[in-house]
Write a protein that holds these residues in place. Structure first.
Motif, PDB file in Angstrom:
ATOM      1  N   ILE A   1      18.652 -14.494 -20.029  1.00 36.06           N
ATOM      2  CA  ILE A   1      18.889 -13.257 -20.770  1.00 36.06           C
ATOM      3  C   ILE A   1      18.029 -13.211 -22.030  1.00 36.06           C
ATOM      4  O   ILE A   1      17.443 -12.179 -22.354  1.00 36.06           O
ATOM      5  CB  ILE A   1      20.390 -13.110 -21.103  1.00 36.06           C
ATOM      6  N   ARG A   2      17.913 -14.338 -22.744  1.00 35.49           N
ATOM      7  CA  ARG A   2      17.074 -14.372 -23.945  1.00 35.49           C
ATOM      8  C   ARG A   2      15.610 -14.147 -23.605  1.00 35.49           C
ATOM      9  O   ARG A   2      14.899 -13.430 -24.322  1.00 35.49           O
ATOM     10  CB  ARG A   2      17.247 -15.704 -24.676  1.00 35.49           C
TER      11      ARG A   2
ATOM     12  N   GLN B   1      14.431 -12.427 -21.058  1.00 38.56           N
ATOM     13  CA  GLN B   1      14.274 -11.015 -20.731  1.00 38.56           C
ATOM     14  C   GLN B   1      14.347 -10.142 -21.977  1.00 38.56           C
ATOM     15  O   GLN B   1      13.618  -9.149 -22.094  1.00 38.56           O
ATOM     16  CB  GLN B   1      15.338 -10.584 -19.719  1.00 38.56           C
TER      17      GLN B   1
ATOM     18  N   GLN C   1      30.905 -20.339 -14.037  1.00 35.29           N
ATOM     19  CA  GLN C   1      30.717 -20.072 -15.459  1.00 35.29           C
ATOM     20  C   GLN C   1      31.086 -21.273 -16.330  1.00 35.29           C
ATOM     21  O   GLN C   1      31.790 -21.150 -17.331  1.00 35.29           O
ATOM     22  CB  GLN C   1      31.492 -18.831 -15.889  1.00 35.29           C
TER      23      GLN C   1
ATOM     24  N   GLU D   1      26.381 -21.321 -18.179  1.00 37.59           N
ATOM     25  CA  GLU D   1      26.194 -20.307 -19.223  1.00 37.59           C
ATOM     26  C   GLU D   1      24.908 -20.546 -20.000  1.00 37.59           C
ATOM     27  O   GLU D   1      24.228 -19.596 -20.402  1.00 37.59           O
ATOM     28  CB  GLU D   1      27.386 -20.298 -20.173  1.00 37.59           C
ATOM     29  N   VAL D   2      24.533 -21.805 -20.196  1.00 35.19           N
ATOM     30  CA  VAL D   2      23.286 -22.119 -20.896  1.00 35.19           C
ATOM     31  C   VAL D   2      22.097 -21.588 -20.098  1.00 35.19           C
ATOM     32  O   VAL D   2      21.186 -20.974 -20.657  1.00 35.19           O
ATOM     33  CB  VAL D   2      23.161 -23.639 -21.129  1.00 35.19           C
ATOM     34  N   TYR D   3      22.106 -21.792 -18.789  1.00 36.21           N
ATOM     35  CA  TYR D   3      21.007 -21.301 -17.952  1.00 36.21           C
ATOM     36  C   TYR D   3      20.949 -19.771 -17.948  1.00 36.21           C
ATOM     37  O   TYR D   3      19.872 -19.187 -18.077  1.00 36.21           O
ATOM     38  CB  TYR D   3      21.148 -21.814 -16.518  1.00 36.21           C
ATOM     39  N   VAL D   4      22.073 -19.121 -17.792  1.00 37.39           N
ATOM     40  CA  VAL D   4      22.105 -17.658 -17.771  1.00 37.39           C
ATOM     41  C   VAL D   4      21.700 -17.100 -19.134  1.00 37.39           C
ATOM     42  O   VAL D   4      20.938 -16.126 -19.215  1.00 37.39           O
ATOM     43  CB  VAL D   4      23.493 -17.147 -17.333  1.00 37.39           C
ATOM     44  N   ASP D   5      22.186 -17.712 -20.213  1.00 37.39           N
ATOM     45  CA  ASP D   5      21.803 -17.261 -21.552  1.00 37.39           C
ATOM     46  C   ASP D   5      20.302 -17.414 -21.776  1.00 37.39           C
ATOM     47  O   ASP D   5      19.678 -16.570 -22.424  1.00 37.39           O
ATOM     48  CB  ASP D   5      22.568 -18.034 -22.628  1.00 37.39           C
ATOM     49  N   GLY D   6      19.712 -18.474 -21.240  1.00 39.48           N
ATOM     50  CA  GLY D   6      18.267 -18.657 -21.352  1.00 39.48           C
ATOM     51  C   GLY D   6      17.507 -17.544 -20.655  1.00 39.48           C
ATOM     52  O   GLY D   6      16.511 -17.022 -21.180  1.00 39.48           O
TER      53      GLY D   6
ATOM     54  N   GLU E   1      29.941 -24.481 -18.836  1.00 40.70           N
ATOM     55  CA  GLU E   1      29.100 -24.492 -20.028  1.00 40.70           C
ATOM     56  C   GLU E   1      27.617 -24.602 -19.669  1.00 40.70           C
ATOM     57  O   GLU E   1      26.777 -23.897 -20.228  1.00 40.70           O
ATOM     58  CB  GLU E   1      29.512 -25.666 -20.918  1.00 40.70           C
TER      59      GLU E   1
ATOM     60  N   ILE F   1      26.785 -21.988 -12.308  1.00 41.53           N
ATOM     61  CA  ILE F   1      26.613 -20.612 -12.767  1.00 41.53           C
ATOM     62  C   ILE F   1      27.760 -19.746 -12.272  1.00 41.53           C
ATOM     63  O   ILE F   1      28.322 -18.948 -13.022  1.00 41.53           O
ATOM     64  CB  ILE F   1      25.249 -20.064 -12.315  1.00 41.53           C
TER      65      ILE F   1
END
Length: 123
Positions: free
Chosen positions: A44-45, A47, A32, A37-42, A34, A29
């Motif tokens: 964010i989605r 939330q 940054q 980014e998948v974990y952070v995007d998950g 790949e 994380i």
């Protein structure tokens, strides 16, 4: 005479085993990658979905009040115990409901963050 072995300070007996060439999830994380980014995007989605549900409930409930007053003209001038009906609806239904929804939103948001943190911190 042999010299004593160099002293080593052990700060924790719990250290995650990371194979050569593998990164810890926190490192993924932070750097940054790949996967990070998948974990952070998950997160964010999740939330975003939570926030959109709260907004939808607010728009439908608060947006329905002017519609109620427009479609049912008797509610505009109605009084209960000498107080206008609109004030009672706002004071006794809308504000307490908004506070309850806000508390539930904060709890759900904190739960999402705690789950993400547990996922990242556990080896």
């Amino acid at each position: 005479m042999t010299e004593p072995a160099e002293r080593v300070r052990i700060t924790s007996s719990r250290r995650p085993m990371v194979r050569a060439g593998q990164q810890d999830l926190r490192d993924e994380i932070n750097t940054q990658t790949e996967l990070g980014e998948v974990y952070v995007d998950g997160l964010i989605r999740a939330q975003l979905r939570l926030a959109l549900r709260v907004i939808l409930v607010g728009v439908l409930s608060l947006g329905g009040l002017p519609l109620l007053f427009h479609l049912v003209p008797s509610t505009r001038n109605a009084t209960i115990f000498g107080l206008p009906f609109a004030w009672l609806v706002l004071g006794l239904l809308v504000y307490p409901t908004a506070i309850i929804i806000g508390r539930q939103y904060v709890r759900a948001s904190e739960r999402l963050e705690a789950e993400f943190s547990a996922l990242v911190n556990d080896p």
